[in-house]
Design a protein around this motif. Sequence first.
Motif, mmCIF file in Angstrom:
data_model
loop_
_atom_site.group_PDB
_atom_site.id
_atom_site.type_symbol
_atom_site.label_atom_id
_atom_site.label_comp_id
_atom_site.label_asym_id
_atom_site.label_seq_id
_atom_site.Cartn_x
_atom_site.Cartn_y
_atom_site.Cartn_z
ATOM 1 N N ALA A 83 0.810 -1.139 0.016
ATOM 2 C CA ALA A 83 0.128 -0.133 -0.077
ATOM 3 C C ALA A 83 0.819 1.161 -0.150
ATOM 4 O O ALA A 83 0.461 2.239 -0.492
ATOM 5 N N VAL A 84 2.027 1.180 0.518
ATOM 6 C CA VAL A 84 2.846 2.399 0.763
ATOM 7 C C VAL A 84 3.815 2.714 -0.500
ATOM 8 O O VAL A 84 4.029 1.875 -0.751
ATOM 9 N N GLU A 85 4.085 3.900 -0.902
ATOM 10 C CA GLU A 85 5.024 4.297 -1.921
ATOM 11 C C GLU A 85 6.023 4.932 -0.752
ATOM 12 O O GLU A 85 5.909 6.049 -0.455
ATOM 13 N N PHE A 86 7.335 4.115 -0.892
ATOM 14 C CA PHE A 86 8.438 4.684 0.197
ATOM 15 C C PHE A 86 9.429 5.469 -0.690
ATOM 16 O O PHE A 86 9.875 4.881 -1.810
ATOM 17 N N VAL A 128 26.309 18.415 10.630
ATOM 18 C CA VAL A 128 25.203 17.989 10.765
ATOM 19 C C VAL A 128 24.540 17.368 9.177
ATOM 20 O O VAL A 128 24.919 18.012 8.331
ATOM 21 N N HIS A 129 23.723 16.263 9.395
ATOM 22 C CA HIS A 129 23.190 15.367 8.148
ATOM 23 C C HIS A 129 21.772 15.190 8.512
ATOM 24 O O HIS A 129 21.449 15.081 9.506
ATOM 25 N N THR A 130 21.229 15.111 7.238
ATOM 26 C CA THR A 130 19.742 14.568 7.442
ATOM 27 C C THR A 130 19.323 13.264 6.761
ATOM 28 O O THR A 130 20.172 12.890 5.882
ATOM 29 N N PHE A 131 18.231 12.899 7.247
ATOM 30 C CA PHE A 131 17.631 11.474 6.950
ATOM 31 C C PHE A 131 16.197 11.864 6.871
ATOM 32 O O PHE A 131 15.467 12.015 7.848
ATOM 33 N N THR A 132 15.737 11.769 5.438
ATOM 34 C CA THR A 132 14.113 11.822 5.280
ATOM 35 C C THR A 132 13.741 10.950 4.558
ATOM 36 O O THR A 132 14.279 9.963 4.026
ATOM 37 N N THR A 133 12.504 10.473 5.135
ATOM 38 C CA THR A 133 11.580 9.202 4.744
ATOM 39 C C THR A 133 10.173 9.901 4.469
ATOM 40 O O THR A 133 9.867 10.969 4.972
ATOM 41 N N LYS A 134 9.729 9.387 3.402
ATOM 42 C CA LYS A 134 8.391 9.842 2.738
ATOM 43 C C LYS A 134 7.560 8.629 2.625
ATOM 44 O O LYS A 134 7.939 7.689 1.723
ATOM 45 N N PHE A 135 6.664 8.466 3.360
ATOM 46 C CA PHE A 135 5.487 7.349 3.004
ATOM 47 C C PHE A 135 4.119 7.959 2.453
ATOM 48 O O PHE A 135 3.463 8.647 3.044
ATOM 49 N N GLU A 136 3.890 7.549 0.945
ATOM 50 C CA GLU A 136 2.747 7.929 0.341
ATOM 51 C C GLU A 136 1.708 6.620 0.245
ATOM 52 O O GLU A 136 2.188 5.774 0.027
ATOM 53 N N TYR A 137 0.401 7.170 0.657
ATOM 54 C CA TYR A 137 -0.532 6.133 0.469
ATOM 55 C C TYR A 137 -1.443 6.381 -0.858
ATOM 56 O O TYR A 137 -2.795 7.054 -0.207
ATOM 57 N N GLY A 145 -10.339 -3.601 10.011
ATOM 58 C CA GLY A 145 -11.602 -3.023 9.828
ATOM 59 C C GLY A 145 -11.426 -1.623 10.042
ATOM 60 O O GLY A 145 -12.327 -0.998 9.940
ATOM 61 N N LYS A 146 -10.189 -0.943 10.257
ATOM 62 C CA LYS A 146 -10.141 0.468 10.668
ATOM 63 C C LYS A 146 -9.219 1.131 9.226
ATOM 64 O O LYS A 146 -8.292 0.475 8.969
ATOM 65 N N THR A 147 -9.564 2.262 9.084
ATOM 66 C CA THR A 147 -8.702 3.274 8.350
ATOM 67 C C THR A 147 -7.541 3.543 9.075
ATOM 68 O O THR A 147 -7.711 4.295 9.928
ATOM 69 N N ILE A 148 -6.440 3.293 8.685
ATOM 70 C CA ILE A 148 -5.115 3.407 9.241
ATOM 71 C C ILE A 148 -4.418 4.998 8.455
ATOM 72 O O ILE A 148 -3.961 5.634 9.157
ATOM 73 N N ARG A 149 -4.621 5.062 7.081
ATOM 74 C CA ARG A 149 -3.997 6.005 6.377
ATOM 75 C C ARG A 149 -5.119 6.347 5.251
ATOM 76 O O ARG A 149 -5.569 5.446 4.449
ATOM 77 N N ASP A 150 -5.692 7.382 5.158
ATOM 78 C CA ASP A 150 -6.500 8.089 4.175
ATOM 79 C C ASP A 150 -5.858 7.912 2.959
ATOM 80 O O ASP A 150 -4.936 8.092 2.550
ATOM 81 N N PRO A 151 -6.695 7.579 1.649
ATOM 82 C CA PRO A 151 -6.134 7.624 0.383
ATOM 83 C C PRO A 151 -5.482 9.077 -0.018
ATOM 84 O O PRO A 151 -6.089 10.135 0.601
#
Length: 164
Positions: A83-86, A128-137, A145-151
């Motif tokens: 489901a996730v685009e990471f 200083v360095h950065t680490f970025t993550t992106k989770f798209e649904y 039976g529950k919506t965890i992440r909306d479309p």
Amino acid sequence: MRRRRYVKAVGTGIATLGLSSTASARGEGELPNGRVRETRVNPFPSKEDAAEVPAGNWVTHYVGWVDVNGESRRTDIERWLDAVEFSASIDGEPIEDPDRFWNDPEINDDGNWIVWWEYSTPPKSEGVHTFTTKFEYPDGFEDAGKTIRDPGRTDELTGYYEVV
């Protein structure tokens, strides 16, 4: 599972065979062997609370997803991965084909299924360095039976670490 290839067996609900050289890695994103010094960082520390990484240490960037909704099952982790685009980046540089760095799902100490994403880099320069993550649904995600992440939802996290 579509698009997913698990490459290693080794948290958040939004968690060797060595070579003789410490300079040549087994593969992109992996530690070269079990003898190098490593510090693990996740995408949560703020710039003010940057994680500290000793100079000379390899850096393993990690993030996870744990199934805590209803009865925890491996199939729920697999459905989440579908489901996730990471995507992920380190210091603004995107990791190519980041899906290949998801580990096999496993059961954590609490008895819940979890999957970890890990990507290691050689020692970084001081500063200083950065680490970025992106989770798209795009289609959302439901579990127990529950919506965890909306479309259409996107969760983006940027954490900071300082090499000293």
